[in-house]
Design an enzyme around this catalytic site. Structure first.
Site, PDB file in Angstrom:
ATOM      1  N   TYR A 201     -40.801 -89.214  28.214  1.00 34.99           N
ATOM      2  CA  TYR A 201     -41.521 -88.798  26.858  1.00 34.99           C
ATOM      3  C   TYR A 201     -41.525 -89.567  25.995  1.00 34.99           C
ATOM      4  CZ  TYR A 201     -40.170 -84.486  29.819  1.00 34.99           C
ATOM      5  OH  TYR A 201     -40.076 -83.578  30.952  1.00 34.99           O
TER       6      TYR A 201
ATOM      7  N   HIS B  84     -38.114 -87.203  38.635  1.00 31.49           N
ATOM      8  CA  HIS B  84     -39.223 -86.797  37.784  1.00 31.49           C
ATOM      9  C   HIS B  84     -40.194 -86.469  38.817  1.00 31.49           C
ATOM     10  CE1 HIS B  84     -40.646 -86.518  33.603  1.00 31.49           C
ATOM     11  NE2 HIS B  84     -41.085 -85.308  34.105  1.00 31.49           N
TER      12      HIS B  84
ATOM     13  N   SER C 289     -42.023 -75.742  31.680  1.00 34.15           N
ATOM     14  CA  SER C 289     -43.277 -75.066  30.895  1.00 34.15           C
ATOM     15  C   SER C 289     -43.031 -73.778  31.148  1.00 34.15           C
ATOM     16  CB  SER C 289     -44.543 -75.825  31.337  1.00 34.15           C
ATOM     17  OG  SER C 289     -44.412 -77.224  31.162  1.00 34.15           O
TER      18      SER C 289
ATOM     19  N   LEU D 103     -43.707 -70.999  29.229  1.00 33.63           N
ATOM     20  CA  LEU D 103     -44.469 -70.406  28.523  1.00 33.63           C
ATOM     21  C   LEU D 103     -46.015 -71.031  28.876  1.00 33.63           C
ATOM     22  CD1 LEU D 103     -42.799 -70.066  25.340  1.00 33.63           C
ATOM     23  CD2 LEU D 103     -42.993 -68.283  26.785  1.00 33.63           C
TER      24      LEU D 103
ATOM     25  N   ARG E  41     -46.991 -74.158  28.856  1.00 37.05           N
ATOM     26  CA  ARG E  41     -47.096 -75.103  27.781  1.00 37.05           C
ATOM     27  C   ARG E  41     -47.721 -74.442  26.338  1.00 37.05           C
ATOM     28  NH1 ARG E  41     -48.628 -76.417  32.734  1.00 37.05           N
ATOM     29  NH2 ARG E  41     -47.766 -78.393  33.457  1.00 37.05           N
ATOM     30  N   GLY E  42     -47.183 -73.061  26.246  1.00 36.28           N
ATOM     31  CA  GLY E  42     -47.266 -72.489  24.969  1.00 36.28           C
ATOM     32  C   GLY E  42     -48.348 -71.394  25.074  1.00 36.28           C
ATOM     33  N   PHE E  43     -49.209 -71.486  26.156  1.00 39.04           N
ATOM     34  CA  PHE E  43     -50.322 -70.343  26.363  1.00 39.04           C
ATOM     35  C   PHE E  43     -50.001 -68.876  26.427  1.00 39.04           C
ATOM     36  CE2 PHE E  43     -53.520 -67.979  29.060  1.00 39.04           C
ATOM     37  CZ  PHE E  43     -54.439 -68.331  28.013  1.00 39.04           C
TER      38      PHE E  43
ATOM     39  N   GLY F  81     -47.497 -67.737  24.969  1.00 44.14           N
ATOM     40  CA  GLY F  81     -47.072 -67.418  23.662  1.00 44.14           C
ATOM     41  C   GLY F  81     -47.999 -66.645  22.868  1.00 44.14           C
TER      42      GLY F  81
HETATM   43  N1  LIG Z   1     -39.955 -81.771  34.990  1.00 45.87           N
HETATM   44  C1  LIG Z   1     -41.260 -81.886  34.524  1.00 45.87           C
HETATM   45  O1  LIG Z   1     -42.049 -82.454  35.079  1.00 45.87           O
HETATM   46  C2  LIG Z   1     -41.564 -81.307  33.275  1.00 45.87           C
HETATM   47  C3  LIG Z   1     -42.984 -81.062  32.751  1.00 45.87           C
HETATM   48  C4  LIG Z   1     -43.250 -80.481  31.654  1.00 45.87           C
HETATM   49  C5  LIG Z   1     -42.223 -80.169  30.793  1.00 45.87           C
HETATM   50  N2  LIG Z   1     -40.987 -80.238  31.288  1.00 45.87           N
HETATM   51  C6  LIG Z   1     -39.868 -79.882  30.355  1.00 45.87           C
HETATM   52  O2  LIG Z   1     -39.922 -78.516  30.140  1.00 45.87           O
HETATM   53  C7  LIG Z   1     -39.990 -78.289  28.696  1.00 45.87           C
HETATM   54  C8  LIG Z   1     -40.885 -77.304  28.109  1.00 45.87           C
HETATM   55  O3  LIG Z   1     -42.264 -77.375  28.660  1.00 45.87           O
HETATM   56  P1  LIG Z   1     -43.348 -77.368  27.740  1.00 45.87           P
HETATM   57  O4  LIG Z   1     -43.385 -77.793  26.423  1.00 45.87           O
HETATM   58  O5  LIG Z   1     -44.508 -77.969  28.376  1.00 45.87           O
HETATM   59  O6  LIG Z   1     -43.937 -76.053  27.639  1.00 45.87           O
HETATM   60  P2  LIG Z   1     -43.351 -74.471  27.286  1.00 45.87           P
HETATM   61  O7  LIG Z   1     -42.010 -74.443  26.692  1.00 45.87           O
HETATM   62  O8  LIG Z   1     -44.034 -73.554  28.050  1.00 45.87           O
HETATM   63  O9  LIG Z   1     -44.492 -74.505  25.988  1.00 45.87           O
HETATM   64  C9  LIG Z   1     -44.020 -74.928  24.685  1.00 45.87           C
HETATM   65  C10 LIG Z   1     -45.024 -74.670  23.764  1.00 45.87           C
HETATM   66  O10 LIG Z   1     -45.039 -73.177  23.539  1.00 45.87           O
HETATM   67  C11 LIG Z   1     -44.958 -73.088  21.928  1.00 45.87           C
HETATM   68  N3  LIG Z   1     -43.945 -71.670  21.785  1.00 45.87           N
HETATM   69  C12 LIG Z   1     -42.754 -72.021  22.102  1.00 45.87           C
HETATM   70  N4  LIG Z   1     -41.973 -70.512  21.861  1.00 45.87           N
HETATM   71  C13 LIG Z   1     -43.215 -69.861  21.421  1.00 45.87           C
HETATM   72  C14 LIG Z   1     -43.048 -68.583  20.999  1.00 45.87           C
HETATM   73  N5  LIG Z   1     -42.106 -67.625  21.044  1.00 45.87           N
HETATM   74  N6  LIG Z   1     -44.288 -68.208  20.591  1.00 45.87           N
HETATM   75  C15 LIG Z   1     -45.510 -68.803  20.851  1.00 45.87           C
HETATM   76  N7  LIG Z   1     -45.662 -70.200  21.093  1.00 45.87           N
HETATM   77  C16 LIG Z   1     -44.489 -70.611  21.475  1.00 45.87           C
HETATM   78  C17 LIG Z   1     -44.452 -74.010  21.476  1.00 45.87           C
HETATM   79  O11 LIG Z   1     -45.184 -74.329  20.066  1.00 45.87           O
HETATM   80  P3  LIG Z   1     -44.453 -74.166  18.693  1.00 45.87           P
HETATM   81  O12 LIG Z   1     -43.737 -75.558  18.622  1.00 45.87           O
HETATM   82  O13 LIG Z   1     -45.286 -73.895  17.644  1.00 45.87           O
HETATM   83  O14 LIG Z   1     -43.215 -73.270  19.055  1.00 45.87           O
HETATM   84  C18 LIG Z   1     -44.901 -75.277  22.429  1.00 45.87           C
HETATM   85  O15 LIG Z   1     -46.329 -75.762  21.986  1.00 45.87           O
HETATM   86  C19 LIG Z   1     -40.287 -79.727  28.112  1.00 45.87           C
HETATM   87  O16 LIG Z   1     -39.889 -79.835  26.991  1.00 45.87           O
HETATM   88  C20 LIG Z   1     -39.672 -80.549  29.236  1.00 45.87           C
HETATM   89  O17 LIG Z   1     -38.223 -80.795  28.969  1.00 45.87           O
HETATM   90  C21 LIG Z   1     -40.678 -80.988  32.526  1.00 45.87           C
END
Ligand SMILES: NC(=O)c1ccc[n+]([C@@H]2O[C@H](COP(=O)([O-])OP(=O)(O)OC[C@H]3O[C@@H](n4cnc5c(N)ncnc54)[C@H](OP(=O)(O)O)[C@@H]3O)[C@@H](O)[C@H]2O)c1
Length: 395
Positions: A120, A189, A269, A271, A273-275, A277
């Site tokens: 990251y 990963h 992810s 959510l 990736r936010g969708f 939300g």
């Molecule tokens: N192992 C893997 O291959 C892998 C891949 C991807 C991710 N990850 C891990 O998973 C974690 C989360 O994944 P992600 O960031 O991809 O996706 P996520 O948690 O599904 O979504 C994050 C997004 O959602 C928005 N959000 C959060 N809470 C919200 C709410 N209550 N209402 C509306 N929008 C909201 C955030 O924007 P705001 O900042 O505006 O809240 C952010 O842009 C990462 O930080 C990482 O640690 C792991």
């Protein structure tokens, strides 16, 4: 857990003493949390941010969940915090102070698992998390990840590297960047076709015995790989994508195998990736310099327009119950299995609070059926990854 058991788990006496001393320091720094917390984490390998220390009414995670069992058991808050988006791939990136404050808010609200990775921003996210956790490391856990191949800090996207040398190199860097003596979970990963999973498991087993990591896990692997790996060194958690719009782990037997072998599951992810939300629409513009969503088929305007019907289903379900679409999505995951710990990411306190409140939501089986039926009636448009990224996922 007794001292002999700690040594059995590979945590050295030196490490134990140092940790106990740090535990004392941590207690002085933030008395708001229960005094036993830091010391207990040092002794038992469990963090015990207790629900009793969190003010009543505060949005928080008060429940804990245990991933895996026996020596691989890892007890953490029922919801973790995905740190990636604080400064990598999610457009808006608040200044460092704001990010640090948000992590502290998450700790005060009971979160004990923070997820990051070498990749990251190539150490950038780990260093930020390390800054935020100064003075708190004996009270919470960090998970990080190895396995992507980097040359001079630039990712070689067509290759992976899970050779023992690279795993050890990443581990040392992660420990340094994060300022911890031990990683809570160290995940592979993505699979490295050139390195048998038994070699990866053996290397992680050595790191556990050396006290550098408490536990290990893998991302986006299939059931066969999990079985092979688990035989060599018990796996604590599988971290793969899982949410309403991507339920592959139900179809490919991974979730069922986790249940069979008693392995924990950490949906990334959660959510989408936010969708889910509900704040993204076809006109949303992502930061061209810091957001991978613009490259993903599912985040192209036509796909977003079509898939918004799914968000509307969550909205209709949540509206009558006074909960948001993000809460419906997260609560659904938490209600799926008791060994699931989602790790949503956010840059905002309001979203953190909203997400943590999902831990208090319980659905009846009728509600789950109703929700799943309504979502399943809408075909998901666009694949989650591009072809190269998808080729790294084990089917
Ligand atoms: N192992 C893997 O291959 C892998 C891949 C991807 C991710 N990850 C891990 O998973 C974690 C989360 O994944 P992600 O960031 O991809 O996706 P996520 O948690 O599904 O979504 C994050 C997004 O959602 C928005 N959000 C959060 N809470 C919200 C709410 N209550 N209402 C509306 N929008 C909201 C955030 O924007 P705001 O900042 O505006 O809240 C952010 O842009 C990462 O930080 C990482 O640690 C792991």
């Amino acid at each position: 857990m007794k001292k002999e058991q700690i040594q059995e788990n590979g945590i050295s006496r030196r490490g134990f003493l140092k940790r106990t001393a740090l535990a004392g320091a941590a207690i002085c720094i933030a008395p708001a949390l229960e005094k036993v917390t830091a010391a207990e984490k040092a002794i038992t390998g469990k963090s015990s941010v207790s629900a009793a220390t969190i003010p009543a009414g505060m949005a928080a995670v008060r429940a804990q969940r245990t991933l895996s069992s026996g020596k691989a058991a890892f007890t953490i808050s029922a919801m973790g915090f995905g740190c990636m988006g604080l400064n990598h791939h999610r457009s808006q990136s608040p200044d460092e102070k704001t990010c640090i404050r948000l992590i502290h808010e998450a700790i005060e609200r009971g979160v004990t698992l923070f997820d990051t990775a070498e990749s990251y921003g190539y150490h950038k996210n780990e260093k930020l998390v390390g800054e935020a956790l100064k003075g708190y490391t004996d009270r919470v856990f960090v998970s990080s990840k190895f396995g992507h191949k980097f040359v001079n800090g630039v990712q070689v996207k067509t290759e992976e590297d899970s050779t023992p040398t690279n795993i050890r190199r990443v581990c040392e860097n992660s420990l340094r960047n994060l300022g911890v003596e031990t990683l809570g979970i160290f995940y592979q990963h993505r699979v490295d076709p050139a390195t048998p999973i038994e070699v990866v498991a053996e290397t992680c087993g050595e790191l556990i015995r050396e006290g550098k990591i408490l536990h290990w896990g893998m991302c986006e692997v299939n059931a066969e790989t999990i079985r092979r790996a688990h035989k060599v060194c018990p796996v604590t958690a599988i971290q793969s994508e899982y949410h309403f719009m991507h339920r592959a782990v139900e179809e490919n037997g991974v979730l069922a195998l986790c249940e069979e072998l008693g392995i924990g599951f950490v949906p990334y992810s959660p959510l989408n990736r936010g969708f889910l939300g509900g704040m993204i629409n076809e006109y949303t513009r992502f930061d061209t310099a810091n957001d991978n969503r613009q490259t993903l088929p599912r985040f192209q305007p036509e796909a977003i327009r079509a898939n918004t019907r799914i968000v509307e289903v969550l909205n209709a379900f949540g509206r009558t119950r006074g909960i948001t679409t993000a809460q419906v999505a997260l609560a659904w995951l938490l209600n799926r299995r008791p060994f699931i710990v989602p790790i949503p990411g956010t840059t905002k306190l309001s979203h953190l609070e909203e997400n943590l409140r999902a831990c208090d939501i319980v659905f009846t089986s009728e509600e789950v059926t109703e929700l799943e039926k309504a979502v399943a009636a809408i075909p998901v448009v666009g694949s989650r990854y591009d072809a190269l990224q998808e080729s790294k996922i084990q089917k």
